[in-house]
Enzyme design. Sequence first.
Site, PDB file in Angstrom:
ATOM      1  N   GLU A 160       5.472 -28.465   3.512  1.00 48.66           N
ATOM      2  CA  GLU A 160       6.237 -29.665   3.170  1.00 48.66           C
ATOM      3  C   GLU A 160       7.726 -29.461   3.392  1.00 48.66           C
ATOM      4  O   GLU A 160       8.225 -28.348   3.221  1.00 48.66           O
ATOM      5  CB  GLU A 160       6.056 -29.977   1.677  1.00 48.66           C
ATOM      6  CG  GLU A 160       4.682 -30.408   1.304  1.00 48.66           C
ATOM      7  CD  GLU A 160       4.486 -30.417  -0.206  1.00 48.66           C
ATOM      8  OE1 GLU A 160       5.405 -30.822  -0.933  1.00 48.66           O
ATOM      9  OE2 GLU A 160       3.396 -30.016  -0.642  1.00 48.66           O
ATOM     10  N   CYS A 163      15.274 -29.833   2.667  1.00 46.72           N
ATOM     11  CA  CYS A 163      14.713 -28.692   1.943  1.00 46.72           C
ATOM     12  C   CYS A 163      13.492 -28.236   2.744  1.00 46.72           C
ATOM     13  O   CYS A 163      12.567 -29.020   2.961  1.00 46.72           O
ATOM     14  CB  CYS A 163      14.307 -29.144   0.538  1.00 46.72           C
ATOM     15  SG  CYS A 163      13.408 -27.877  -0.373  1.00 46.72           S
ATOM     16  N   CYS A 201       2.501 -18.918  -1.098  1.00 45.16           N
ATOM     17  CA  CYS A 201       3.473 -17.964  -1.644  1.00 45.16           C
ATOM     18  C   CYS A 201       2.716 -16.930  -2.456  1.00 45.16           C
ATOM     19  O   CYS A 201       1.691 -17.252  -3.072  1.00 45.16           O
ATOM     20  CB  CYS A 201       4.456 -18.714  -2.543  1.00 45.16           C
ATOM     21  SG  CYS A 201       5.775 -17.672  -3.200  1.00 45.16           S
ATOM     22  N   CYS A 251       4.858 -17.270  -9.579  1.00 42.79           N
ATOM     23  CA  CYS A 251       5.573 -17.892 -10.708  1.00 42.79           C
ATOM     24  C   CYS A 251       4.626 -18.879 -11.401  1.00 42.79           C
ATOM     25  O   CYS A 251       3.957 -19.676 -10.748  1.00 42.79           O
ATOM     26  CB  CYS A 251       6.834 -18.612 -10.224  1.00 42.79           C
ATOM     27  SG  CYS A 251       8.013 -17.489  -9.446  1.00 42.79           S
ATOM     28  N   CYS A 266       4.738 -22.871 -10.849  1.00 40.50           N
ATOM     29  CA  CYS A 266       4.927 -23.365  -9.477  1.00 40.50           C
ATOM     30  C   CYS A 266       3.603 -23.695  -8.790  1.00 40.50           C
ATOM     31  O   CYS A 266       2.659 -22.895  -8.821  1.00 40.50           O
ATOM     32  CB  CYS A 266       5.689 -22.308  -8.690  1.00 40.50           C
ATOM     33  SG  CYS A 266       5.983 -22.792  -6.992  1.00 40.50           S
ATOM     34  N   GLY A 318       7.189 -21.187  -0.528  1.00 44.17           N
ATOM     35  CA  GLY A 318       7.338 -19.807  -0.050  1.00 44.17           C
ATOM     36  C   GLY A 318       8.583 -19.113  -0.569  1.00 44.17           C
ATOM     37  O   GLY A 318       9.462 -19.732  -1.165  1.00 44.17           O
ATOM     38  N   SER A 324      17.236 -19.884  -1.489  1.00 44.49           N
ATOM     39  CA  SER A 324      16.842 -19.679  -2.882  1.00 44.49           C
ATOM     40  C   SER A 324      15.788 -18.580  -2.973  1.00 44.49           C
ATOM     41  O   SER A 324      14.842 -18.551  -2.193  1.00 44.49           O
ATOM     42  CB  SER A 324      16.281 -21.005  -3.415  1.00 44.49           C
ATOM     43  OG  SER A 324      15.890 -20.868  -4.751  1.00 44.49           O
ATOM     44  N   LEU A 336      16.437 -18.097 -11.826  1.00 46.84           N
ATOM     45  CA  LEU A 336      16.504 -17.181 -12.975  1.00 46.84           C
ATOM     46  C   LEU A 336      15.502 -17.601 -14.068  1.00 46.84           C
ATOM     47  O   LEU A 336      14.646 -16.825 -14.449  1.00 46.84           O
ATOM     48  CB  LEU A 336      17.935 -17.153 -13.516  1.00 46.84           C
ATOM     49  CG  LEU A 336      18.255 -16.059 -14.516  1.00 46.84           C
ATOM     50  CD1 LEU A 336      18.025 -14.676 -13.943  1.00 46.84           C
ATOM     51  CD2 LEU A 336      19.707 -16.178 -14.997  1.00 46.84           C
ATOM     52  N   CYS A 346       7.080 -29.758  -6.077  1.00 50.45           N
ATOM     53  CA  CYS A 346       7.084 -29.026  -4.813  1.00 50.45           C
ATOM     54  C   CYS A 346       5.760 -28.301  -4.574  1.00 50.45           C
ATOM     55  O   CYS A 346       5.283 -27.573  -5.430  1.00 50.45           O
ATOM     56  CB  CYS A 346       8.230 -28.021  -4.869  1.00 50.45           C
ATOM     57  SG  CYS A 346       8.194 -26.862  -3.537  1.00 50.45           S
TER      58      CYS A 346
HETATM   59  N1  SAH Z   1      10.744 -18.779  -3.674  1.00 45.76           N
HETATM   60  C1  SAH Z   1      12.050 -19.327  -3.764  1.00 45.76           C
HETATM   61  C2  SAH Z   1      12.211 -20.702  -3.145  1.00 45.76           C
HETATM   62  C3  SAH Z   1      11.117 -21.693  -3.372  1.00 45.76           C
HETATM   63  S1  SAH Z   1      10.935 -22.377  -4.999  1.00 45.76           S
HETATM   64  C4  SAH Z   1      12.517 -19.330  -5.194  1.00 45.76           C
HETATM   65  O1  SAH Z   1      11.757 -18.955  -6.066  1.00 45.76           O
HETATM   66  O2  SAH Z   1      13.676 -19.637  -5.440  1.00 45.76           O
HETATM   67  C5  SAH Z   1      12.331 -23.444  -5.172  1.00 45.76           C
HETATM   68  C6  SAH Z   1      12.751 -23.693  -6.594  1.00 45.76           C
HETATM   69  O3  SAH Z   1      11.822 -24.562  -7.268  1.00 45.76           O
HETATM   70  C7  SAH Z   1      12.820 -22.439  -7.427  1.00 45.76           C
HETATM   71  O4  SAH Z   1      13.966 -22.450  -8.226  1.00 45.76           O
HETATM   72  C8  SAH Z   1      11.563 -22.545  -8.252  1.00 45.76           C
HETATM   73  O5  SAH Z   1      11.614 -21.728  -9.381  1.00 45.76           O
HETATM   74  C9  SAH Z   1      11.536 -24.031  -8.533  1.00 45.76           C
HETATM   75  N2  SAH Z   1      10.245 -24.557  -8.987  1.00 45.76           N
HETATM   76  C10 SAH Z   1       9.007 -24.202  -8.627  1.00 45.76           C
HETATM   77  N3  SAH Z   1       8.082 -24.913  -9.286  1.00 45.76           N
HETATM   78  C11 SAH Z   1       8.752 -25.755 -10.086  1.00 45.76           C
HETATM   79  C12 SAH Z   1       8.351 -26.740 -11.031  1.00 45.76           C
HETATM   80  N4  SAH Z   1       7.063 -26.995 -11.284  1.00 45.76           N
HETATM   81  N5  SAH Z   1       9.327 -27.417 -11.665  1.00 45.76           N
HETATM   82  C13 SAH Z   1      10.626 -27.177 -11.427  1.00 45.76           C
HETATM   83  N6  SAH Z   1      11.062 -26.262 -10.559  1.00 45.76           N
HETATM   84  C14 SAH Z   1      10.137 -25.543  -9.903  1.00 45.76           C
END
Ligand code: SAH
Length: 353
Positions: A92, A105, A112, A116, A119, A159, A191, A215, A339
């Site tokens: 996407e 974006c 990935c 996390c 996510c 990713g 990021s 963070l 996302c």
């Molecule tokens: N892997 C990288 C970039 C992709 S994620 C990273 O971790 O930064 C992009 C951003 O979206 C990150 O800050 C991630 O923590 C956040 N993100 C992922 N899932 C989310 C969710 N359900 N709600 C809000 N932010 C989210």
Amino acid sequence: MNERTDLYSLTEDELSQFFVSLGEAAYRGKQVFPRLQSGERLCDITNLSKAVREKLADLTVDTLPLVEEKLVSKIDGTIKYLFKLYDGSFVESVLMRYKHGNTICISSQVGCRMGCKFCASTIGGKVRDLYPSELIGQVAVAQRDSGERISNIVMMGIGEPLDNFDNVIKFLKLVNSEHGLNIGYRHISLSTCGVVSGINRLGDECFPITLSISLHASNDKKRSEIMPINNKWNIEALLSACVGYYKKTGRRISFEYTLISGKNDSTEDATELATLLKDAFRGTNAPIHVNLIRVNEVRETGFKEGDTVSVANFQRRLESLGITATVRRRLGADVNAACGQLRRTRNTEAVKN
Ligand code: SAH
């Protein structure tokens, strides 16, 4: 990708060498590079003879993403693209319109492996890395399709960009090149969830891009609960890599902090966050900025967003302690499942059918 050449991943010089290796004139590289980089297909590049195009078609692979689905927000014009890649995978990208220009974006991997907990992109694991061409392709095809000049890029889609380091570096060079899309490094943000080895290597490259750190927690206990990467590189290691990055590049670092109701959104959390950042950057003069994001609710994760009062309180506490913080506007609310969700829906449908 077998032995075929990925033309869209080649720099102008590499493309010229490729033409020479085929017995063609080197200037062809100069001629074709801008057209490929702007998302044109070989069959449309008619200043190459049909014979040359046919030869190229046999020796190369066409990795330009195809628009599989396009959702346009009625609220703010945000466009969400679902791209189909040459091997049938999906990623996407989101095109957002701001006063200062259009920002895309983009995704860096299919899936990935960072795990996390909040996510959607990581639920099915990582399938593969994207090639430089597929990173460029998301920008080029979206620009061509929307008819709007894209001036800014954020690598914040599906990713982990620093887990696809070499391809991301090649992409940055390509997208910045004068005869390519020519997007300035200062208009690009990357990021990361905190791949410290990658932050150190990126700093050594000295691109003046903006680094964004996801963070999301202000102590190791909480961060490790939601982000497994924290077990490999803890907050101290991460923030010291950030200070190193700032010292090498002089570029401001921004921190992403996703507010999850009852997990990390209390005023005590805000106080701990402000103290953590101020201590880490003490004596550096680095401008620090925190972006507050309300968590997008993903069915599988069960995390909930807090109410507007708790978000405002969190922001106010940070600011009162001298840390500037912005609450991210939610663009494309009507097209933007969290996302990674569009791809997930598509993959689940494919499994069902
Ligand atoms: N892997 C990288 C970039 C992709 S994620 C990273 O971790 O930064 C992009 C951003 O979206 C990150 O800050 C991630 O923590 C956040 N993100 C992922 N899932 C989310 C969710 N359900 N709600 C809000 N932010 C989210």
